[in-house]
Design an enzyme around this catalytic site. Structure first.
Site, PDB file in Angstrom:
ATOM      1  N   GLU B 278       0.829  -1.201   0.000  1.00 46.86           N
ATOM      2  CA  GLU B 278       0.000   0.000   0.000  1.00 46.86           C
ATOM      3  C   GLU B 278       0.867   1.256   0.000  1.00 46.86           C
ATOM      4  OE1 GLU B 278      -3.414  -0.617   2.419  1.00 46.86           O
ATOM      5  OE2 GLU B 278      -3.924   1.501   2.492  1.00 46.86           O
ATOM      6  N   GLU B 281       1.999   1.743  -3.419  1.00 48.18           N
ATOM      7  CA  GLU B 281       0.894   2.245  -4.241  1.00 48.18           C
ATOM      8  C   GLU B 281       0.663   3.743  -3.992  1.00 48.18           C
ATOM      9  OE1 GLU B 281      -2.818   0.151  -3.657  1.00 48.18           O
ATOM     10  OE2 GLU B 281      -3.899   1.485  -5.024  1.00 48.18           O
ATOM     11  N   CYS B 298      -8.405  -2.081   4.001  1.00 46.06           N
ATOM     12  CA  CYS B 298      -8.234  -3.191   4.963  1.00 46.06           C
ATOM     13  C   CYS B 298      -9.548  -3.641   5.571  1.00 46.06           C
ATOM     14  CB  CYS B 298      -7.332  -2.761   6.116  1.00 46.06           C
ATOM     15  SG  CYS B 298      -5.781  -2.095   5.577  1.00 46.06           S
ATOM     16  N   SER B 318      -7.500   1.662  -2.541  1.00 50.05           N
ATOM     17  CA  SER B 318      -6.251   0.928  -2.775  1.00 50.05           C
ATOM     18  C   SER B 318      -6.583  -0.446  -3.343  1.00 50.05           C
ATOM     19  CB  SER B 318      -5.502   0.767  -1.458  1.00 50.05           C
ATOM     20  OG  SER B 318      -4.517  -0.235  -1.592  1.00 50.05           O
ATOM     21  N   LYS B 357     -15.519  -9.970   7.596  1.00 52.16           N
ATOM     22  CA  LYS B 357     -14.411 -10.775   7.075  1.00 52.16           C
ATOM     23  C   LYS B 357     -14.899 -12.118   6.533  1.00 52.16           C
ATOM     24  CE  LYS B 357     -10.907  -8.063   7.669  1.00 52.16           C
ATOM     25  NZ  LYS B 357     -10.331  -7.458   6.456  1.00 52.16           N
ATOM     26  N   GLU B 360     -15.899 -11.232   3.116  1.00 51.05           N
ATOM     27  CA  GLU B 360     -14.704 -10.948   2.314  1.00 51.05           C
ATOM     28  C   GLU B 360     -14.018 -12.238   1.871  1.00 51.05           C
ATOM     29  OE1 GLU B 360     -11.407  -7.801   3.197  1.00 51.05           O
ATOM     30  OE2 GLU B 360     -10.739  -9.666   4.105  1.00 51.05           O
ATOM     31  N   GLU B 365     -13.341 -12.523  -5.841  1.00 52.59           N
ATOM     32  CA  GLU B 365     -12.132 -11.722  -6.123  1.00 52.59           C
ATOM     33  C   GLU B 365     -10.986 -12.132  -5.206  1.00 52.59           C
ATOM     34  OE1 GLU B 365     -15.110 -10.500  -5.319  1.00 52.59           O
ATOM     35  OE2 GLU B 365     -15.644  -8.754  -6.523  1.00 52.59           O
ATOM     36  N   CYS B 502     -10.851  -2.057  14.353  1.00 55.09           N
ATOM     37  CA  CYS B 502     -11.154  -3.480  14.578  1.00 55.09           C
ATOM     38  C   CYS B 502     -11.351  -3.816  16.054  1.00 55.09           C
ATOM     39  CB  CYS B 502     -10.057  -4.363  14.008  1.00 55.09           C
ATOM     40  SG  CYS B 502      -9.613  -3.938  12.327  1.00 55.09           S
TER      41      CYS B 502
END
Lengths: 169, 572
Positions: B278, B281, B298, B318, B357, B360, B365, B502
């Site tokens: 990151e 990037e 994230c 990102s 999560k 995710e 993907e 988190c």
């Protein structure tokens, strides 16, 4: 620029040519961004579509840029809004105290028998919808029922078939 | 203005306009409450906080404002009777399955009933049999248990700005649900799980994945690798009676080994790797390759939110996978290859403070060449349940270390679990990369704290880099609107979907509130303070992997394994 209903409302299928959405667009444009816009828009939508199916509620949410959960919450909270098709004639039997005591229940039974539907339902030909109402303020005429804007008072069950016949044709 | 009131015949000076409940709490006078959530849900729905107000009868303390001369009684025989009656009415159509309910012993309704002395329920109410909504991979709604306090509705609206849940119908038929009584899976929901923390009962909970993890632990042909998110090591202790923020990473590792995980690795490693990718990037974007501000990627609840509500910003997001996914991708590539294990024979389990999560990990993907990066995700709460079921005496466990190589980490990765941590970790590395100088001030205090939106700037070779740190999705909405309207300009924005980051995630122990979140956050910063290496680019394993395997941040291989794409979703 021409937009189709489909562009405006990805959830609304098969209504690309439906001019009623153009009418609804005008109402949405009038109220959008104003506080309390939702209820008057739903009122108008119900007038245009006769009831508020899911896709119309979805369309209103998109138009007013509101969460559909909020639109659905309001639609289902107020008994004035209907999410199922309504008949051409809405029969409202008053169940206020005076009418109730004077036998409004018997009127309902008779209508149910005549039309083959229960309270809250619509006849398959979409001619009649039967509902109970709270006191409509015509206690002197008890028991009373309304058919759209007409008021019929001091009724007995045997008068029901005659009243219904007037609206059948 | 200060006014004089009496509570239970005692005189007090209090601030006018505050509610009776608020002033009583400040004065240490306890009034029972159920639907009340400070600043979020103050609607007087449950009537459990009723008090006697002289001349005004019985009033809910959570909505009634104090005025001069107000006389309040909070504890009279009649009040105790009325509160009990209210509770009985709530309980009359609440399932009485406490013995095997997952919130049993951690249920506000249950403890309130006890507290108010409800020992029988004289009424048995009519109930409606609602279907479970268990279609999302993250969250299950059980309307049968709902007591209609509307706390979830308020949090989803005011804190997260999502408005997925709303009360519909009325009276006895009232149902808290998404629009058209759809599943959460079919509407714009971030799956952040903040509604779970809002719920006093078990009407909203995570989708349980413990059974599938038990099953895989029993499969001898698989190498089962576990990764543990940073925020879990400062909260898991709460499930075993320890203070919030207690550092339990070492016991947690031992518990994982005793449960039968073959390798105990660390999501913090994935976080260090994220910083490398990151950071690289960000530098590329600052040089004109891609739109600014760059938004962090994230937080999986945040990702789902932006896909639904701000898809015009997707190019700003990102392309880095989250630490959870980066870890999984490396476990099934680098680790598998160096250990000569078939990637199909490695099973990656994550222990996460998060419900999103789970979603995710299941995204298509998040696969490399058709193989999922992460196979199973359990929350902090589910992990605690497994430890209890295995009969492990967690508090008295000896401590052990994470396994090498994917358990070798730096302090920069640890602070990913608290709002501002990703920004701080990124700046530590980016600053050195760009200037060649060491960042003198390791603690970037400007980016720390728990305010919903924080701003800071740092000078990089003469260029002022403006950053923002956001936690809570409604705050993200406001900042993105300001960026869109040109009212605000930033280069880099960290967004964490949950309040506090988190540490306040939807999969964390119940209760989770501001005070507990702050303690957990302090715990993570203390881990960082004590770490020998505190910058991701100094992680020796990360350096070895770039030398031997990935070559450099942003390489073709790094992109294949560690970067991803997003998609716009309907917001209605």
């Amino acid at each position: 620029m021409m937009t189709t209903v489909k562009d405006r409302c990805p959830g609304c299928d098969g209504n690309e040519q439906d001019e009623r959405y153009d009418e609804l667009d005008k109402v949405i444009a009038e109220y959008k961004g104003k506080p309390g816009a939702l209820i008057p828009v739903l009122h108008a939508a119900q007038k245009i579509f006769k009831y508020l199916p899911e896709e119309v509620q979805d369309y209103v949410a998109r138009g007013l840029e509101m969460s559909p959960s909020e639109v659905y919450g309001v639609t289902t909270f107020y008994s004035f809004f209907s999410t199922t098709p309504q008949g051409e004639y809405k029969i409202g039997v008053c169940m206020g105290t005076a009418c109730y005591v004077k036998g409004a229940g018997k009127l309902i039974e008779e209508i149910e028998k005549e039309l083959g539907i229960s309270v809250g339902e619509t006849t398959p030909d979409e001619k009649f919808t039967l509902v109970q109402t709270r006191c409509i303020g015509a206690c002197g005429l008890a028991p009373v029922l309304t058919v759209n804007d007409d008021v019929h008072g001091r009724l007995t069950p045997d008068e029901i078939p005659g009243i219904l016949a007037k609206y059948r044709d | 203005m200060v006014v004089n009131i009496t509570i239970n015949d005692q005189e007090f000076e209090v601030e006018e306009g505050k509610t009776i409940l608020a002033v009583a709490q400040d004065l240490g006078i306890k009034i029972p409450k159920l639907c009340y959530l400070k600043d979020k849900n103050e609607i007087g729905a449950c009537r459990v906080c009723i008090v006697e107000v002289a001349g005004n009868g019985y009033q809910p303390a959570c909505t009634f404002p104090v005025t001069d001369g107000l006389e309040v009684k909070t504890n009279t025989p009649r009040l105790r009777e009325l509160r009990r009656l209210n509770m009985e009415l709530i309980l009359a159509n609440h399932p009485q399955d406490c013995l095997h309910c997952e919130r049993s012993t951690n249920c506000e309704l249950q403890s309130l009933a006890k507290e108010l002395g409800v020992e029988e329920v004289r009424f048995s109410g009519e109930t409606i049999d609602y279907e479970l909504d268990d279609l999302t991979p993250s969250i299950v709604r059980d309307p049968n248990k709902c007591i209609q306090c509307r706390r979830c509705v308020s949090v989803c609206d005011k804190v997260q700005g999502v408005k997925a849940l709303f009360p519909n119908h009325r009276g006895f038929d009232t149902l808290i649900s998404p629009a058209f009584n759809k599943s959460l899976d079919e509407v714009a929901c971030a799956l952040c799980g903040q509604c779970i923390h809002a719920c006093p009962v078990a009407a909203i909970k995570e989708k349980d994945s413990t059974e599938e993890v038990w099953e895989i632990l029993n499969d001898e042909d698989k190498q089962v690798v576990v990764q543990v998110a940073p925020a879990v090591r400062v909260s898991l202790g709460e499930e075993f009676g320890l203070e919030p923020g207690t550092l339990v990473a070492d016991k947690l590792v031992t518990a994982c080994r005793r449960l039968g995980f073959d390798q105990v690795f660390d999501t913090v490693f994935g976080a260090d790797l994220t910083i490398m990718e990151e950071g690289n990037e960000l530098l590329a974007r600052l040089e004109g390759e891609g739109p600014l501000p760059m938004l962090t990627s994230c937080s999986s609840g945040w990702i789902k939110y932006i896909e639904h509500f701000h898809s015009d910003f997707l190019p700003n997001l990102s392309s880095c996978k989250s630490p959870q996914q980066m870890f999984g991708a490396m476990a099934k590539s680098y680790y598998a290859e160096t250990e000569n294990i078939n990637r199909e024979d490695i099973v990656v389990v994550s222990i996460m403070p998060c419900t999103a999560k789970k979603f995710e990990a299941a995204r298509t993907e998040m696969e490399v060449d058709g193989v999922r990066d992460v196979d199973h995700v359990i929350t902090t709460r589910e992990f605690a349940k497994m430890i209890k079921m295995a009969g492990i005496d967690f508090v008295n466990l000896p401590g052990e270390e994470f396994d090498a190589p994917l358990g070798i980490t730096t302090g920069a990765g640890d602070i990913f679990g608290v709002t501002g941590g990703v920004m701080e970790a990124a700046l530590r590395t980016v600053y050195e990369e760009v200037t060649g100088d060491e960042l003198a001030k390791l603690k970037l205090t400007d980016v720390r704290g728990f305010d919903g939106v924080r701003e800071a700037s740092i000078e990089l070779n003469g260029q002022e880099i403006k950053v923002a740190i956001i936690n809570g999705l409604n705050n993200a909405n406001e900042v993105l609107e300001a960026v869109k309207n040109g009212k605000k300009e930033y280069h880099f924005i960290e967004v964490m979907g949950c309040p506090g980051g988190c540490v306040g995630g939807g999969g964390q122990p119940i209760p989770t509130n501001d005070e507990i979140i702050a303690k957990r956050g302090a715990g993570l910063y203390s881990i960082d303070d004590k770490k020998k290496i505190r910058k991701s680019h100094q992680n020796p394993v990360i350096n070895k992997i770039y030398n031997d395997y990935l070559k450099e941040p942003g390489s073709k291989k790094a992109h294949h394994l560690l970067h991803t794409t997003y998609k716009a979703r309907d917001r209605y």
